[in-house]
Design a protein around this motif. Structure first.
Motif, mmCIF file in Angstrom:
data_model
loop_
_atom_site.group_PDB
_atom_site.id
_atom_site.type_symbol
_atom_site.label_atom_id
_atom_site.label_comp_id
_atom_site.label_asym_id
_atom_site.label_seq_id
_atom_site.Cartn_x
_atom_site.Cartn_y
_atom_site.Cartn_z
ATOM 1 N N LYS A 127 0.213 13.772 -4.817
ATOM 2 C CA LYS A 127 -0.722 14.362 -3.854
ATOM 3 C C LYS A 127 -2.087 13.673 -3.906
ATOM 4 C CE LYS A 127 1.552 18.894 -3.930
ATOM 5 N NZ LYS A 127 2.553 18.387 -2.987
ATOM 6 N N LYS A 128 -1.997 12.351 -3.864
ATOM 7 C CA LYS A 128 -3.186 11.514 -3.840
ATOM 8 C C LYS A 128 -2.940 10.329 -2.920
ATOM 9 C CE LYS A 128 -4.631 12.392 -8.633
ATOM 10 N NZ LYS A 128 -4.843 11.754 -9.958
ATOM 11 N N TRP A 129 -4.010 9.724 -2.478
ATOM 12 C CA TRP A 129 -3.923 8.464 -1.766
ATOM 13 C C TRP A 129 -3.885 7.325 -2.777
ATOM 14 C CZ3 TRP A 129 -3.234 7.508 3.362
ATOM 15 C CH2 TRP A 129 -3.323 8.612 4.212
ATOM 16 N N PHE A 130 -2.981 6.380 -2.546
ATOM 17 C CA PHE A 130 -2.942 5.153 -3.327
ATOM 18 C C PHE A 130 -3.434 4.005 -2.442
ATOM 19 C CE2 PHE A 130 0.294 5.604 -7.031
ATOM 20 C CZ PHE A 130 -0.387 6.718 -7.493
ATOM 21 N N MET A 131 -4.284 3.171 -2.995
ATOM 22 C CA MET A 131 -4.706 1.948 -2.310
ATOM 23 C C MET A 131 -4.189 0.755 -3.107
ATOM 24 S SD MET A 131 -8.472 0.618 -1.090
ATOM 25 C CE MET A 131 -9.269 0.967 -2.660
ATOM 26 N N PHE A 132 -3.329 -0.028 -2.482
ATOM 27 C CA PHE A 132 -2.811 -1.253 -3.082
ATOM 28 C C PHE A 132 -3.700 -2.417 -2.638
ATOM 29 C CE2 PHE A 132 0.590 1.730 -3.019
ATOM 30 C CZ PHE A 132 1.427 1.419 -4.073
ATOM 31 N N TYR A 133 -3.887 -3.381 -3.536
ATOM 32 C CA TYR A 133 -4.753 -4.511 -3.175
ATOM 33 C C TYR A 133 -4.397 -5.752 -3.972
ATOM 34 C CZ TYR A 133 -7.276 -2.858 -7.359
ATOM 35 O OH TYR A 133 -7.609 -2.450 -8.629
ATOM 36 N N THR A 134 -4.636 -6.900 -3.356
ATOM 37 C CA THR A 134 -4.557 -8.169 -4.065
ATOM 38 C C THR A 134 -5.716 -8.209 -5.051
ATOM 39 O OG1 THR A 134 -3.759 -9.212 -2.024
ATOM 40 C CG2 THR A 134 -4.480 -10.678 -3.808
ATOM 41 N N ASN A 135 -5.403 -8.405 -6.330
ATOM 42 C CA ASN A 135 -6.461 -8.410 -7.337
ATOM 43 C C ASN A 135 -6.813 -9.844 -7.710
ATOM 44 O OD1 ASN A 135 -8.390 -7.467 -9.016
ATOM 45 N ND2 ASN A 135 -7.013 -6.466 -10.468
ATOM 46 N N ARG A 136 -7.682 -10.446 -6.920
ATOM 47 C CA ARG A 136 -8.121 -11.808 -7.200
ATOM 48 C C ARG A 136 -8.853 -11.854 -8.548
ATOM 49 N NH1 ARG A 136 -10.609 -13.625 -1.337
ATOM 50 N NH2 ARG A 136 -8.638 -13.647 -0.187
ATOM 51 N N ARG A 137 -8.584 -12.892 -9.327
ATOM 52 C CA ARG A 137 -9.106 -12.967 -10.687
ATOM 53 C C ARG A 137 -10.483 -13.623 -10.697
ATOM 54 N NH1 ARG A 137 -4.938 -15.921 -14.064
ATOM 55 N NH2 ARG A 137 -4.967 -17.337 -12.285
ATOM 56 N N ALA A 138 -11.439 -12.910 -10.117
ATOM 57 C CA ALA A 138 -12.760 -13.498 -9.865
ATOM 58 C C ALA A 138 -13.509 -13.874 -11.134
ATOM 59 C CB ALA A 138 -13.601 -12.516 -9.043
ATOM 60 N N VAL A 178 -7.488 -17.351 -7.282
ATOM 61 C CA VAL A 178 -6.867 -16.568 -6.202
ATOM 62 C C VAL A 178 -5.346 -16.549 -6.366
ATOM 63 C CG1 VAL A 178 -6.768 -16.258 -3.693
ATOM 64 C CG2 VAL A 178 -8.772 -17.261 -4.726
ATOM 65 N N HIS A 179 -4.849 -17.274 -7.375
ATOM 66 C CA HIS A 179 -3.422 -17.292 -7.696
ATOM 67 C C HIS A 179 -3.195 -16.557 -9.021
ATOM 68 C CE1 HIS A 179 -3.823 -20.580 -4.802
ATOM 69 N NE2 HIS A 179 -2.539 -20.438 -4.560
ATOM 70 N N GLY A 180 -1.925 -16.287 -9.329
ATOM 71 C CA GLY A 180 -1.603 -15.531 -10.532
ATOM 72 C C GLY A 180 -2.074 -14.092 -10.446
ATOM 73 N N THR A 181 -2.264 -13.621 -9.246
ATOM 74 C CA THR A 181 -2.896 -12.317 -9.017
ATOM 75 C C THR A 181 -1.885 -11.171 -9.086
ATOM 76 O OG1 THR A 181 -2.656 -12.837 -6.669
ATOM 77 C CG2 THR A 181 -4.809 -13.170 -7.636
ATOM 78 N N PRO A 182 -2.213 -10.088 -9.781
ATOM 79 C CA PRO A 182 -1.395 -8.873 -9.718
ATOM 80 C C PRO A 182 -1.748 -8.054 -8.487
ATOM 81 C CG PRO A 182 -3.226 -8.530 -11.210
ATOM 82 C CD PRO A 182 -3.349 -9.960 -10.710
ATOM 83 N N ILE A 183 -0.977 -7.009 -8.264
ATOM 84 C CA ILE A 183 -1.295 -6.024 -7.226
ATOM 85 C C ILE A 183 -1.836 -4.786 -7.918
ATOM 86 C CG2 ILE A 183 -0.406 -4.577 -5.368
ATOM 87 C CD1 ILE A 183 -0.555 -7.589 -4.724
ATOM 88 N N GLY A 184 -3.116 -4.499 -7.678
ATOM 89 C CA GLY A 184 -3.749 -3.335 -8.277
ATOM 90 C C GLY A 184 -3.538 -2.086 -7.444
ATOM 91 N N ILE A 185 -3.694 -0.937 -8.089
ATOM 92 C CA ILE A 185 -3.609 0.354 -7.407
ATOM 93 C C ILE A 185 -4.837 1.179 -7.779
ATOM 94 C CG2 ILE A 185 -2.292 2.476 -7.031
ATOM 95 C CD1 ILE A 185 0.187 1.021 -8.070
ATOM 96 N N ALA A 186 -5.536 1.670 -6.763
ATOM 97 C CA ALA A 186 -6.598 2.657 -6.962
ATOM 98 C C ALA A 186 -6.129 3.970 -6.349
ATOM 99 C CB ALA A 186 -7.897 2.187 -6.308
ATOM 100 N N GLU A 187 -6.691 5.079 -6.809
ATOM 101 C CA GLU A 187 -6.260 6.381 -6.310
ATOM 102 C C GLU A 187 -7.449 7.229 -5.890
ATOM 103 O OE1 GLU A 187 -4.094 8.259 -9.450
ATOM 104 O OE2 GLU A 187 -5.857 8.555 -10.706
ATOM 105 N N SER A 188 -7.182 8.154 -4.955
ATOM 106 C CA SER A 188 -8.237 9.022 -4.425
ATOM 107 C C SER A 188 -7.610 10.283 -3.858
ATOM 108 C CB SER A 188 -9.013 8.299 -3.323
ATOM 109 O OG SER A 188 -9.940 9.158 -2.686
ATOM 110 N N HIS A 227 -13.770 8.569 -2.568
ATOM 111 C CA HIS A 227 -14.086 8.149 -3.932
ATOM 112 C C HIS A 227 -12.803 7.641 -4.581
ATOM 113 C CE1 HIS A 227 -17.661 10.459 -3.046
ATOM 114 N NE2 HIS A 227 -16.931 11.554 -2.910
ATOM 115 N N TRP A 228 -12.849 6.440 -5.139
ATOM 116 C CA TRP A 228 -11.652 5.787 -5.659
ATOM 117 C C TRP A 228 -11.838 5.375 -7.114
ATOM 118 C CZ3 TRP A 228 -7.206 5.102 -2.682
ATOM 119 C CH2 TRP A 228 -7.339 5.416 -1.325
ATOM 120 N N THR A 229 -10.749 5.472 -7.888
ATOM 121 C CA THR A 229 -10.749 4.999 -9.270
ATOM 122 C C THR A 229 -9.505 4.157 -9.512
ATOM 123 O OG1 THR A 229 -9.634 7.026 -10.014
ATOM 124 C CG2 THR A 229 -12.053 6.972 -10.149
#
Length: 336
Positions: A55-66, A76-86, A91-93
């Protein structure tokens, strides 16, 4: 009897007024920036979905290794897919990274597209087979499935128009079939599409539907119209269509002019759009320090990226967006 009826009516009105007041005040002003990744500080290419179980929103994103250093565009390669929740979209964590069952050394994951159908989650993910210092390498799109939005099972590699296809956007057509729009880099970075009856087997059209250069297509329906937004590298290009094949571009891009908010003084990039009844919200990313004064610089500050949100408006048949307007938002569960 009359007094009793009046009393009941008064109580009824007060209860409804209280409910309306609570609903009205439930929405809060979104953070600015909306989200920064705490691991690599490179959140980009967001896509949102409601997690029914949590019962939360998930935000998936390309996690560039800045923040790792490295030559060229290896970060910009070797990047995982991160997940934030809200709980509300305001407000996201950070939650975790996707656990993707795809065995390939130094694999690169880009631009996830996540949808739900019949109780199962589907991800269409861009794969680059390695970590490279330049852009000139194969890319392709794979299909993954999940029951919990964290652990992902590999299903297939899609056979699309070329060996350099990225950025899937999946939309259900009025007839119940599915259409995937994507960027064919080998044909001028234009937008192609493929069709499916079941989300597993895809037939490529071999047809260019948007000739303009761009990537990250996002297709949605709002205000009784079909829309596509693409990342044009000078803000976001906006198109509309009656048949999902012939797309007409509106005159002005959105998120092209820099804003004034924190981390928002540059163009907006690769987005997702969440429609909530009469309202629509665009979630996009920025490179906050890629400003004219820093042109040519390559360091953590010019590499890092932030996620932002703005509300879309429909004015005289076109989509516009005032990114400096505070966004009062309380996303409700929705199917995507």
């Amino acid at each position: 009897m009359i007094q009793t009826k009046h009393l009941i009516l008064l109580i009824f009105l007060q209860l409804n007024l209280a409910a309306f007041s609570q609903e009205k005040t439930a929405a809060t002003v979104a953070d600015k920036p909306l989200y920064r990744d705490p691991i690599f500080d490179g959140a980009a290419d967001p896509t949102l979905i409601w997690n029914k179980k949590e019962k939360k929103w998930f935000m998936f994103y390309t996690n560039r290794r800045a923040n790792i250093g490295g030559n060229g565009v290896s970060w910009v390669h070797g990047t995982p897919i991160g997940i934030a929740e809200s709980k509300d979209g305001a407000h996201w964590t950070y939650k975790t990274d996707c656990n993707i069952n795809y065995t390939l050394k130094d694999v690169t994951y880009w631009a996830p597209e996540v949808i739900e159908h019949k109780g199962k989650y589907h991800m269409y993910l861009t794969i680059v087979p390695g970590i490279f210092e330049d852009w000139y390498h194969p890319r392709y799109i794979v299909h993954l499935t999940s029951k919990n939005l964290i652990d992902w099972k590999f299903e297939s590699r899609l056979n699309l128009a070329s060996e350099r296809c990225i950025d899937a956007s999946v939309f259900r057509l009025p007839d119940g079939t599915w259409r995937m729009y994507y960027n064919n880099e080998n044909d001028g970075k234009s937008i192609y599409y493929a069709d499916s009856d079941d989300l597993y087997h895809w037939s490529d059209s071999g047809k260019k539907v948007v000739k303009d250069r761009g990537e990250g297509p996002k297709v949605f329906r709002w205000k009784d119209k079909n829309w596509m937004i693409i990342d044009a590298w000078k803000g976001l290009g906006v198109f509309s269509s009656n048949d999902f094949v012939n797309w007409k571009r509106q005159d002005k891009n959105i998120l092209q002019d820099p804003g004034t908010g924190v981390d928002d003084k540059v163009i907006g990039g690769h987005c997702d759009v969440i429609v909530q009844g009469d309202k629509a919200y665009v979630f996009y990313f920025t490179h906050p320090d890629r400003i004219p004064e820093n042109k040519g610089l390559d360091n953590l500050e010019t590499r890092r990226s932030s996620i932002q949100v703005a509300e879309l408006e429909y004015v005289n048949g076109a989509i516009v967006c005032n990114r400096d307007q505070p966004v009062t938002i309380n996303l409700k569960p929705t199917k995507k």
